[in-house]
Design an enzyme around this catalytic site. Sequence first.
Site, PDB file in Angstrom:
ATOM      1  NE  ARG A 202     -13.116 -21.151 -33.765  1.00 35.51           N
ATOM      2  CZ  ARG A 202     -13.400 -22.231 -34.424  1.00 35.51           C
ATOM      3  NH1 ARG A 202     -12.856 -22.444 -35.585  1.00 35.51           N
ATOM      4  NH2 ARG A 202     -14.242 -23.102 -33.940  1.00 35.51           N
TER       5      ARG A 202
ATOM      6  CD  GLU B 165     -19.263 -28.246 -33.728  1.00 36.04           C
ATOM      7  OE1 GLU B 165     -18.069 -28.152 -33.417  1.00 36.04           O
ATOM      8  OE2 GLU B 165     -20.193 -27.754 -33.064  1.00 36.04           O
ATOM      9  CG  ASP B 166     -14.379 -25.039 -36.932  1.00 38.95           C
ATOM     10  OD1 ASP B 166     -15.156 -24.091 -37.072  1.00 38.95           O
ATOM     11  OD2 ASP B 166     -13.537 -25.112 -36.040  1.00 38.95           O
ATOM     12  CB  ALA B 167     -17.101 -29.492 -41.905  1.00 41.97           C
TER      13      ALA B 167
END
Lengths: 602, 367
Positions: free
Chosen positions: A401, A217-219
């Site tokens: 993205r 999750e984007d960490a």
Amino acid sequence: MVTEVYIDSIFVGYVEDPKDFVNKFKEIRAKGQLPKFANIYFNEEKNIIEINLRKGRILRPLIVVKNGKPLLTQEHIEKLRKGEIKWSDLEKEGIIEWVDPAEEENLYVALYPEDLTEEHTHLELSPLTIFGILTSLVPYSNHNQSARLNRGMRTQKQAHSVYLTNFWQRFDTDISILYYPQEPIVRTFSHNLFRNADRIGQNVIIAVMTQEGYNMEDAIIINRGSIERGIFRSSYFRKYEVERIKYPGGLQDEITIPSQDVYLYKGADKYKYLEEDGIVHVEAYVDEYDVLVGKVSPPKFLSAFGEYTTAGTVKKDTSMLVRFEEKGYVDSVVITESPSGNMLIKIRLRDIRIPEIGDKFSVRHGQKGVVGMIVDESDMPWTASGLKPDIIFSPFGIPARLTIGLLLEILGGKVGALNGRFIDGTPWFGEKEEDLRKELLSLGFMESGEETMYNPLTGEEFKVKIYVGSVYYLRLKYMAENKLHARALGPVTLLTKQPTEGKSREGGLRWGEMENEVLAAHGASLLLREAFSSDDVIVPICENCGSIAVEDDIHHKIYCPVCGETDKIASIKTSYAFLLLVRELISLGIWPRFKVKYKFEK
Amino acid sequence: MDLPKKLRELVEEKSKSLPEDLRDKFVEKVREEYERRLVEAGEPVGLVAAQSISEPTTQLVLKSFHYVGMREFQVALGLPRLLEITDARKRIKEKYMKIHLLDEYKNNREIAEKVARKIVETRVEDIMEKMEFDILDNSIAIYLDKKYLEKIGLTFEGVYNILKRRLKKFEVEKKGNKIIITAKNLKPKELYILKENIKKIQISGIRGIRQVHLQKEGEEWVIYTNGSNLREVMRIPEIDYRKVFTNDIHEIAKVLGIEAARRVILEEMIKIFETYGLRIDYRHFSIVADVLTWYGEFMGITRYGVIAEKASTLSRAAFEIPIKNFINSAMLGLEDDVSSVIDNLLVNQIIPLGTGVFEVYYKRREK
């Protein structure tokens, strides 16, 4: 058929041949006899001509094209380069025109010189003019989705940086100064124009891979070794201001170490960093609620009742304290004068901020994430050459993205770092991907930018090749230390007797409506009652009439306002908020009465 | 406790393959498991239903409109439709009906077209070419579109007769291709109102159904209508009245009764979430459908609907407009026994759910 002419929406007259008029207007403007920012627009539908002179229009320069040939020639560019002519000379010669949105309606603008035809009237200076300052700083931004570009642009404004080189002389609130700012390896042409943008981050080695799930999750995962070597280390500054106010009647605040008899005296321990003049000494390490400036205010005539009942009028301690849950070194103390002529003390607190779990980082492409784990250097995966990445970035952020610009920046950063040169990543005109790959191959690396890596836990080679490269990372101003907050007991609001809200007020964390439903749905009714008991009160109730009884602490008796003194007083436990509701209903003219039943009666 | 019939039969069938001494044990085990899965006393089924429905609702795309098979209709689906149902709105985004024909006609396009023509409401304004308005003679002249009349199977004579029957107070006569209506005593303003009213006069079809579309579903021809009139449509002999569907739940409750409305609410809500691929246990919806219908009429979860029926003042005040509720209750001198969940939360007492349903008393042993 005549055409109406308006200047700044004011009617001035008629013209018989509108197209000729517009052309003549432009000719005269090109000669410099009219202001260069005057624009003319012929609206064929309404058959009117609008001449705009007013301020606030958005103008942009365009190269004038005549007969399919731009007026700006190679000759001009050479002269510009040598410094023989200037931009303003081009404007005077009528080569460059400033155009506003209305005038643009009549024009036919070509984007590239190759596209020019006979019909074109103007040529764009460069397709890069569609970018603003910050957006133009994103390398390879033509490969990104526009929404990502928007976000990447915004993160640059939030980065830790050296925002001004005289920051140590200024007193700004909530400022972070990066210790070791670097220029980005992958640059755009704008970096040569806007030098401040060179000081907003650091070039780090990143590996695009997952590691133990700590970068989900984007960490991101950061190498502890890199942190110990000073990566993204910064100073955090906060300003405190104290003003010595003059009151009517000749009284004024006193800047001093308060004596013990002052009302609201905070204890000798809190004043220990103060010098004799009542101001904290420089380089003192202060913690929350330590006194920065000792200040004593004179008693106010119309202040709270309790202040001067016991021992006459008493001075009040209004010292400036360090904010709740903050600490730091006193960086600088300045004594000046406020605009109203009072003595003004400004104090700046400095605190070192080392990256920790929960701090927010971002690249310039809008790929932001928080630190999920700080891993020991020995536990970081390494490449065949023994290189250990500073940051491990999750590959799952990319497919949805589509920030291909980031992937190109990683590649370009790798080539630049290996070859010791800057890479031009200007959108559309930057160095080509194929060239970068060829250069990488010539340097002895895989063309794709991938490398063999080894699992730090087992020492085995990973089955897949990992994309490794260098990228310009930004540390954003949102830090875990500024947000972290918890409390057990603390202040309550006056009206409802419930805990205050917000970190700065030492507030509690809200047990909201949805949370209460969760407990109710689990049937945990006793826990639910406890969660809402922050404002529990015990209320005496008259059993005869059911109204709220009065507790008289001075005479030690409880009586009912309706029935008078009575034995039949029951105590019920309820929330103060409900009691408040009942009292407000009483003020409305409604008399709510309680029917009390003893719990153990059948 | 006995097992439900269906489960009992299944158990009996399966137990046949077992050795005899194990059969009883098997049945006993199934019963045990079944009982353990039943809702226990004090289980807050309503709250669980609310959470189970509202969490997936956050995933629904706001304000998305899908089409029910045809492009002319903009029927609310998704969250807007869910709100229409739970609020029991009388004016919904687009009413529509789905009409099936009887088995013997359903594959016949001609009959379907005939029925569709019969259903659609035709007004004077649909069949006229223009309307003339004469203040001097106090008369209104209607020019009829003869081609259109032929197309929908009406005659000039028929329209004239209908108008004559409907406008008994006034003189109605036909002249060439126009019908002239003369109203002697009317003022110009009243004449104008009359003209507008004449436009709205229904010539044929069923009131409220403005558009009809035929659609082939498999081999069958199905009629979709824009607008709804359940009572009249069900009377048409070619139609299978058991399969007529309308999305106006108020109308279903009025014509077919509240139980039918409950059934439609249940199915509509399941359909909303199924289109998004979200599967929610139907029992949650059935509780919502029960709440919406158990007062005997279709009532929404609004301050005028189900909430207004609540007995407790505190509960009503906690929902919306507290001051009005308190004042009204005070005028009536109402009592509140603080028995519901929200009431007990307000006064911070133990809520009557889960562990708060029962109380334990200990009787001290007497010496």
